[in-house]
Write a protein that holds these residues in place. Structure first.
Motif, short mmCIF file in Angstrom:
data_model
loop_
_atom_site.label_atom_id
_atom_site.label_comp_id
_atom_site.label_asym_id
_atom_site.label_seq_id
_atom_site.Cartn_x
_atom_site.Cartn_y
_atom_site.Cartn_z
N UNK A 1 -19.24 -19.06 37.32
CA UNK A 1 -19.69 -18.93 35.92
C UNK A 1 -20.25 -17.53 35.67
N UNK A 2 -21.01 -17.00 36.64
CA UNK A 2 -21.57 -15.65 36.50
C UNK A 2 -20.46 -14.61 36.38
N UNK A 3 -19.41 -14.75 37.18
CA UNK A 3 -18.28 -13.82 37.10
C UNK A 3 -17.60 -13.94 35.74
N UNK A 4 -17.42 -15.17 35.27
CA UNK A 4 -16.82 -15.41 33.95
C UNK A 4 -17.61 -14.69 32.86
N UNK B 1 -7.39 -14.61 32.69
CA UNK B 1 -6.53 -15.61 33.29
C UNK B 1 -6.94 -15.93 34.72
N UNK B 2 -7.29 -14.90 35.47
CA UNK B 2 -7.69 -15.11 36.86
C UNK B 2 -8.94 -15.96 36.99
N UNK B 3 -9.95 -15.69 36.17
CA UNK B 3 -11.21 -16.41 36.32
C UNK B 3 -11.11 -17.86 35.83
N UNK B 4 -10.38 -18.10 34.74
CA UNK B 4 -10.27 -19.49 34.27
C UNK B 4 -9.43 -20.33 35.23
N UNK B 5 -8.39 -19.74 35.80
CA UNK B 5 -7.59 -20.46 36.80
C UNK B 5 -8.42 -20.71 38.06
N UNK B 6 -9.24 -19.73 38.43
CA UNK B 6 -10.09 -19.91 39.61
C UNK B 6 -11.09 -21.04 39.40
N UNK B 7 -11.74 -21.06 38.23
CA UNK B 7 -12.72 -22.12 37.95
C UNK B 7 -12.04 -23.48 37.95
N UNK B 8 -10.90 -23.58 37.28
CA UNK B 8 -10.19 -24.86 37.23
C UNK B 8 -9.70 -25.26 38.63
N UNK B 9 -9.23 -24.28 39.39
CA UNK B 9 -8.77 -24.56 40.75
C UNK B 9 -9.89 -25.03 41.67
N UNK B 10 -11.06 -24.41 41.54
CA UNK B 10 -12.22 -24.84 42.35
C UNK B 10 -12.59 -26.28 42.06
#
Length: 200
Positions: free
Chosen positions: A42-45, A131-140
């Protein structure tokens, strides 16, 4: 050297539940580590959003439908989950078996629903930083649903064997229910980040 008994522990139970169980403490430690990981995501987002002149970057806002349906099912799954935890405390084997089957089905349904969420983001993971951060959050979070689903299926199988009706297994069911509540609670701020912050 002469040995002498200091304390007779023969009448103590061979396993405990809740704070008396090492597995409970391990589950809590795991949730602390994973919660920290979600906080960092979330902080990265938010950091990337603060740097971008426009958010989302070169993409429309995510479609709400897929995320809303998944969130509703996830929140509703807390009801049978809490019932399973209560039945495990009361050692009601038949009820626990049914509850674990329901929770396994809920986990499978959620994985299927999550498959619709990735396209609903309307951005690819390698398009840009957004795109990278939302996919990462959803993937986690998908990994956490999958992890608990596998654990639930294994527990369901165990509860239908001769090993099911034991204090240790009931403790495992309670720990699994605790972790599922964690999966649900952690999704709520992630859901707000992905679906609602871009709409502000």
């Amino acid at each position: 050297m002469k040995a002498r008994a200091v304390l007779d522990v023969s009448k103590l139970p061979i396993s405990g539940t809740g704070t008396a169980s090492p597995a409970w403490w391990g589950t809590c430690a795991f949730m602390l580590i994973e919660g920290t990981g979600f906080s960092l995501a979330i902080a990265v987002y938010l950091y990337l959003m603060s740097l971008a002149p426009r958010w989302p970057i070169d993409a429309p806002v995510p479609d709400l439908n897929a995320g809303l349906i998944l969130t509703a099912v996830l929140v509703l799954s807390v009801i049978p989950n809490m019932m399973v935890a209560r039945w495990a405390r009361q050692r009601q084997l038949g009820h626990v078996r049914v509850g674990l089957v329901v929770m396994s089905a809920a986990g499978i349904a959620l994985i299927c629903l999550r498959a619709f969420e990735f396209p609903a983001l309307q951005v690819k993971w390698d398009d840009n930083a957004y795109g990278s951060i939302v996919w990462t959050i959803l993937g986690l979070h998908t990994t956490h649903i999958l992890t608990d689903l596998i654990d639930t299926i294994v527990l369901t199988c165990l509860m239908f064997t001769r090993h099911g009706d034991s204090p240790r297994r009931y403790g495992d069911v309670q720990d699994n229910a605790l972790y599922w509540n964690f999966v649900v609670v952690t999704w709520l701020p992630l859901y707000l980040c992905i679906y609602w912050i871009p709409r502000l």
